[in-house]
Motif scaffolding. Structure first.
Motif, PDB file in Angstrom:
ATOM      1  N   LYS A  22       0.884  -1.177   0.000  1.00  0.00           N
ATOM      2  CA  LYS A  22       0.000   0.000   0.000  1.00  0.00           C
ATOM      3  C   LYS A  22       0.917   1.220   0.000  1.00  0.00           C
ATOM      4  O   LYS A  22       1.638   1.456   0.966  1.00  0.00           O
ATOM      5  CB  LYS A  22      -0.879  -0.026   1.256  1.00  0.00           C
ATOM      6  CG  LYS A  22      -2.015   0.984   1.224  1.00  0.00           C
ATOM      7  CD  LYS A  22      -2.753   1.044   2.544  1.00  0.00           C
ATOM      8  CE  LYS A  22      -3.734  -0.097   2.727  1.00  0.00           C
ATOM      9  NZ  LYS A  22      -4.509   0.052   4.008  1.00  0.00           N
ATOM     10  N   VAL A  33       3.622   1.507   2.952  1.00  0.00           N
ATOM     11  CA  VAL A  33       3.386   1.604   4.401  1.00  0.00           C
ATOM     12  C   VAL A  33       3.158   0.208   4.972  1.00  0.00           C
ATOM     13  O   VAL A  33       3.491  -0.065   6.118  1.00  0.00           O
ATOM     14  CB  VAL A  33       2.236   2.576   4.729  1.00  0.00           C
ATOM     15  CG1 VAL A  33       0.894   2.083   4.220  1.00  0.00           C
ATOM     16  CG2 VAL A  33       2.149   2.852   6.224  1.00  0.00           C
ATOM     17  N   GLY A  38       0.172  -7.008   6.624  1.00  0.00           N
ATOM     18  CA  GLY A  38      -0.331  -6.017   7.576  1.00  0.00           C
ATOM     19  C   GLY A  38       0.718  -5.626   8.602  1.00  0.00           C
ATOM     20  O   GLY A  38       1.662  -6.358   8.865  1.00  0.00           O
ATOM     21  N   ILE A  39       0.519  -4.453   9.198  1.00  0.00           N
ATOM     22  CA  ILE A  39       1.536  -3.894  10.095  1.00  0.00           C
ATOM     23  C   ILE A  39       1.801  -4.826  11.281  1.00  0.00           C
ATOM     24  O   ILE A  39       2.947  -5.104  11.620  1.00  0.00           O
ATOM     25  CB  ILE A  39       1.115  -2.493  10.595  1.00  0.00           C
ATOM     26  CG1 ILE A  39       1.039  -1.507   9.405  1.00  0.00           C
ATOM     27  CG2 ILE A  39       2.102  -1.972  11.634  1.00  0.00           C
ATOM     28  CD1 ILE A  39       0.526  -0.127   9.757  1.00  0.00           C
ATOM     29  N   MET A  40       0.731  -5.324  11.881  1.00  0.00           N
ATOM     30  CA  MET A  40       0.881  -6.195  13.048  1.00  0.00           C
ATOM     31  C   MET A  40       1.648  -7.470  12.670  1.00  0.00           C
ATOM     32  O   MET A  40       2.588  -7.868  13.362  1.00  0.00           O
ATOM     33  CB  MET A  40      -0.506  -6.562  13.579  1.00  0.00           C
ATOM     34  CG  MET A  40      -0.494  -7.334  14.858  1.00  0.00           C
ATOM     35  SD  MET A  40      -0.551  -6.243  16.278  1.00  0.00           S
ATOM     36  CE  MET A  40      -2.315  -6.021  16.436  1.00  0.00           C
ATOM     37  N   GLY A  41       1.251  -8.104  11.583  1.00  0.00           N
ATOM     38  CA  GLY A  41       1.902  -9.335  11.141  1.00  0.00           C
ATOM     39  C   GLY A  41       3.352  -9.097  10.743  1.00  0.00           C
ATOM     40  O   GLY A  41       4.235  -9.915  11.047  1.00  0.00           O
ATOM     41  N   LEU A 225       6.719   0.686   5.981  1.00  0.00           N
ATOM     42  CA  LEU A 225       7.068   1.774   6.896  1.00  0.00           C
ATOM     43  C   LEU A 225       6.264   1.735   8.195  1.00  0.00           C
ATOM     44  O   LEU A 225       6.723   2.213   9.222  1.00  0.00           O
ATOM     45  CB  LEU A 225       6.815   3.128   6.213  1.00  0.00           C
ATOM     46  CG  LEU A 225       7.724   3.492   5.053  1.00  0.00           C
ATOM     47  CD1 LEU A 225       7.247   4.810   4.433  1.00  0.00           C
ATOM     48  CD2 LEU A 225       9.166   3.630   5.523  1.00  0.00           C
ATOM     49  N   GLY A 226       5.054   1.175   8.142  1.00  0.00           N
ATOM     50  CA  GLY A 226       4.218   1.118   9.348  1.00  0.00           C
ATOM     51  C   GLY A 226       4.883   0.293  10.433  1.00  0.00           C
ATOM     52  O   GLY A 226       5.024   0.742  11.581  1.00  0.00           O
ATOM     53  N   ASP A 229       8.061   1.755  11.824  1.00  0.00           N
ATOM     54  CA  ASP A 229       7.827   2.743  12.874  1.00  0.00           C
ATOM     55  C   ASP A 229       7.510   2.076  14.219  1.00  0.00           C
ATOM     56  O   ASP A 229       8.033   2.476  15.248  1.00  0.00           O
ATOM     57  CB  ASP A 229       6.688   3.672  12.453  1.00  0.00           C
ATOM     58  CG  ASP A 229       6.601   4.884  13.365  1.00  0.00           C
ATOM     59  OD1 ASP A 229       7.645   5.528  13.585  1.00  0.00           O
ATOM     60  OD2 ASP A 229       5.504   5.174  13.873  1.00  0.00           O
ATOM     61  N   PRO A 296      -4.069   4.017  22.549  1.00  0.00           N
ATOM     62  CA  PRO A 296      -2.730   4.498  22.212  1.00  0.00           C
ATOM     63  C   PRO A 296      -2.687   6.024  22.260  1.00  0.00           C
ATOM     64  O   PRO A 296      -3.660   6.688  21.889  1.00  0.00           O
ATOM     65  CB  PRO A 296      -2.527   4.013  20.772  1.00  0.00           C
ATOM     66  CG  PRO A 296      -3.540   2.941  20.556  1.00  0.00           C
ATOM     67  CD  PRO A 296      -4.700   3.290  21.426  1.00  0.00           C
ATOM     68  N   PHE A 319       0.634   1.654  19.120  1.00  0.00           N
ATOM     69  CA  PHE A 319       0.463   0.351  19.750  1.00  0.00           C
ATOM     70  C   PHE A 319       1.732  -0.457  19.485  1.00  0.00           C
ATOM     71  O   PHE A 319       2.202  -0.505  18.356  1.00  0.00           O
ATOM     72  CB  PHE A 319      -0.757  -0.336  19.147  1.00  0.00           C
ATOM     73  CG  PHE A 319      -1.091  -1.654  19.781  1.00  0.00           C
ATOM     74  CD1 PHE A 319      -1.859  -1.698  20.945  1.00  0.00           C
ATOM     75  CD2 PHE A 319      -0.642  -2.841  19.230  1.00  0.00           C
ATOM     76  CE1 PHE A 319      -2.172  -2.917  21.543  1.00  0.00           C
ATOM     77  CE2 PHE A 319      -0.959  -4.063  19.817  1.00  0.00           C
ATOM     78  CZ  PHE A 319      -1.722  -4.103  20.977  1.00  0.00           C
ATOM     79  N   PRO A 321       3.102  -3.934  19.029  1.00  0.00           N
ATOM     80  CA  PRO A 321       2.630  -5.317  18.849  1.00  0.00           C
ATOM     81  C   PRO A 321       3.367  -6.337  19.713  1.00  0.00           C
ATOM     82  O   PRO A 321       2.769  -7.331  20.130  1.00  0.00           O
ATOM     83  CB  PRO A 321       2.863  -5.588  17.358  1.00  0.00           C
ATOM     84  CG  PRO A 321       2.761  -4.235  16.724  1.00  0.00           C
ATOM     85  CD  PRO A 321       3.423  -3.315  17.714  1.00  0.00           C
TER      86      PRO A 321
END
Lengths: 369, 121
Positions: A22, A33, A38-41, A225-226, A229, A296, A319, A321
């Motif tokens: 994305k 990003v 996904g960011i969490m994974g 990038l998500g 960070d 958060p 947050f 993870p």
């Protein structure tokens, strides 16, 4: 939102799109990003196995010539930087404020050449500042034909053991020139996640092939990038322009460890008087870590004492993870910096209990040999 | 029971004069992993378009808007411990709040399922 037509692209741009990234504007570049994981994974994968990051937007340069001229602008003692070593250092302004944070290393065998890696958003300013202040003494050469990849995570070394075993002989904060898939690459054992890992500078023409080779390894997933960070936040690492900037000194930013002892004794760095005074008075605001329950706390949220007096501000938050809860960093008045101090963070006007917490929020996992 | 949708990706299912509201599976997927939902207090009233809840993903906070005028008569306390329900079951266990409708005719201005599907296509 920035016009995507005007955004720059890294050599890996088409690969990011192909991988389902994305894409968002970041520091003038169209960057991923997140990917479908996904960011969490992605975050959890990097902490468990290995993640590949495209950091080609960052600024790379070589510096040759009078090192004292460059040293006068930063906080490192370059005479202490041996062949094959890397240091984290700060470029300061005349008020002792942080113009940027950067990596300086000596990876090139038999060459008195320094390799610099600076932040994407500040690279033009940084390089112009260094050129202007070393003119006639040293030569800064921007490197614009190399990509920069970061391979991070506890299994990064297993991947490198397969593809570039010599690089695994390095320990944290060492750097050198190696061959990877037949290509000359500059590798440092460092990163921005708190994990063991490598940063790899690759000729532009070979970047996609090598990125695909790394991604083809079982341990490796692409990370956007998500997660970059959230990983660096959990590692307690500053994001330039948020957690420190021109108006924060290394004393305030809790980065005084990046000021070499010899430089501190000599007082020969920009803003030395301001910094010496802050070190003596111990009254300035300071960057701290915070953990909280529930919502958060994001950048800009006010930090208050238990009587409701605003005593600081969050500069990064989200947050975590791995922590499995919200983490933040911010600046508070000096009386509130002690670990365990109970404060409130105002999230959308509601006071959320927060505790000053030692950083990193997750233990560092660097390879020190 | 009828389910309607807003352009901002809220769903609203009406049973008598009480409507259950949440965000669509499409919205949840766009947000990514939900880590916290800030819900309104029971008894508060909202006008259509007011921000009544906030949904937090790892990266960012996003506002959720009231699809109709109404009073909050219940909230989904399960989301406090299990915010991931929003991702797993957006239109079921991931509901946000129950509104007592102030003006049922407002529903007519919202999209039905086919219109919403076309909206996100």
């Amino acid at each position: 939102m920035a016009d995507t037509e005007l955004l720059e692209k890294t050599p890996l741009h088409a690969l990011h799109v192909e991988l389902g990234g994305k894409m968002v504007p970041f520091a003038g570049y169209d960057m991923p990003v997140q990917y479908p994981l996904g960011i969490m994974g992605e975050h959890k994968h990097c902490r468990a196995k290995a993640g590949l990051f495209d950091v080609s937007h960052m600024g790379q340069a070589r510096y040759t010539g009078d090192e004292a001229a460059l040293e006068a602008l930063i906080t490192a003692d370059l005479s202490e930087l041996g062949a094959g070593e890397q240091k984290y250092t700060l470029l300061l302004n005349e008020r002792g404020g942080v113009r940027d944070d950067l990596m300086v290393s000596r990876p090139f065998k038999g060459e008195e050449t320094l390799f610099l890696v600076v932040n994407a958003a500040t690279k033009d300013d940084d390089f112009a500042h260094i050129e202007a202040n070393t003119s006639g003494k040293g030569t800064l050469t921007r490197i614009t034909d190399r990509a920069l990849l970061a391979l991070q995570g506890p299994q990064a070394k297993d991947v490198m053991a397969r593809l570039c075993p010599a690089a695994c002989e390095m320990v944290f904060m060492q750097a050198g020139v190696f061959e990877l898939d037949g290509v000359e690459v500059y590798i440092s054992r460092s990163g921005y996640t708190g994990e063991d890992g490598f940063e790899i500078s690759i000729p532009e023409a070979d970047a996609v092939r090598i990125a695909k080779l790394l991604l083809a390894q079982d341990e490796v997933e692409a990370i956007g990038l998500g997660a970059r960070d959230s990983l660096r936040l959990e590692a307690g690492l500053c994001l330039y322009g948020h957690d420190m900037d021109e108006n924060r000194t290394p004393v305030e930013a809790a980065l005084i460890w990046a000021l070499a002892k010899t430089r501190r004794e000599r007082g020969d760095f920009p803003g030395a008087d301001v910094i010496a005074q802050q070190l003596e008075e111990k009254t300035c605001q300071k960057r701290i870590g915070l953990t909280l329950e529930g919502a958060p706390a994001r950048e800009g949220a006010e930090i208050a004492d238990k009587d409701g007096n605003v005593i600081g501000v969050v500069t990064s938050g989200g947050f975590g993870p791995t922590v499995e809860g919200p983490v933040a960093m911010g600046y508070v008045e000096r009386g509130y910096v002690k670990v365990g101090t109970e404060l409130d963070i105002l999230v959308r006007g509601r006071a959320r209990p927060a505790v000053v917490t030692k950083m990193p929020f997750v233990p560092n996992n660097f390879y020190r040999g | 029971m009828t389910t309607r949708y807003t352009e901002d990706h809220e769903w609203i299912t009406v049973d008598g004069d009480v409507a259950t509201v949440g965000i669509t599976a499409y919205a949840a997927e766009q947000l990514g992993d939900v880590v916290f939902v800030e819900l309104p207090e029971v008894g508060k009233t909202f006008k259509k378009g007011d921000e009544f809840a906030v949904v937090e993903s790892v990266k960012a906070a996003s506002e959720v808007y009231a699809p109709v005028d109404g009073e909050i008569v219940g909230v989904n306390d399960d989301l406090d411990g299990e915010p991931a329900k929003v991702n797993e079951d957006a239109t079921g266990g991931g509901w946000f709040a129950k509104f007592k409708l102030a003006d049922a005719s407002q529903l007519e201005g919202l999209m039905d399922e086919d219109a919403y599907k076309a909206h996100i296509a």
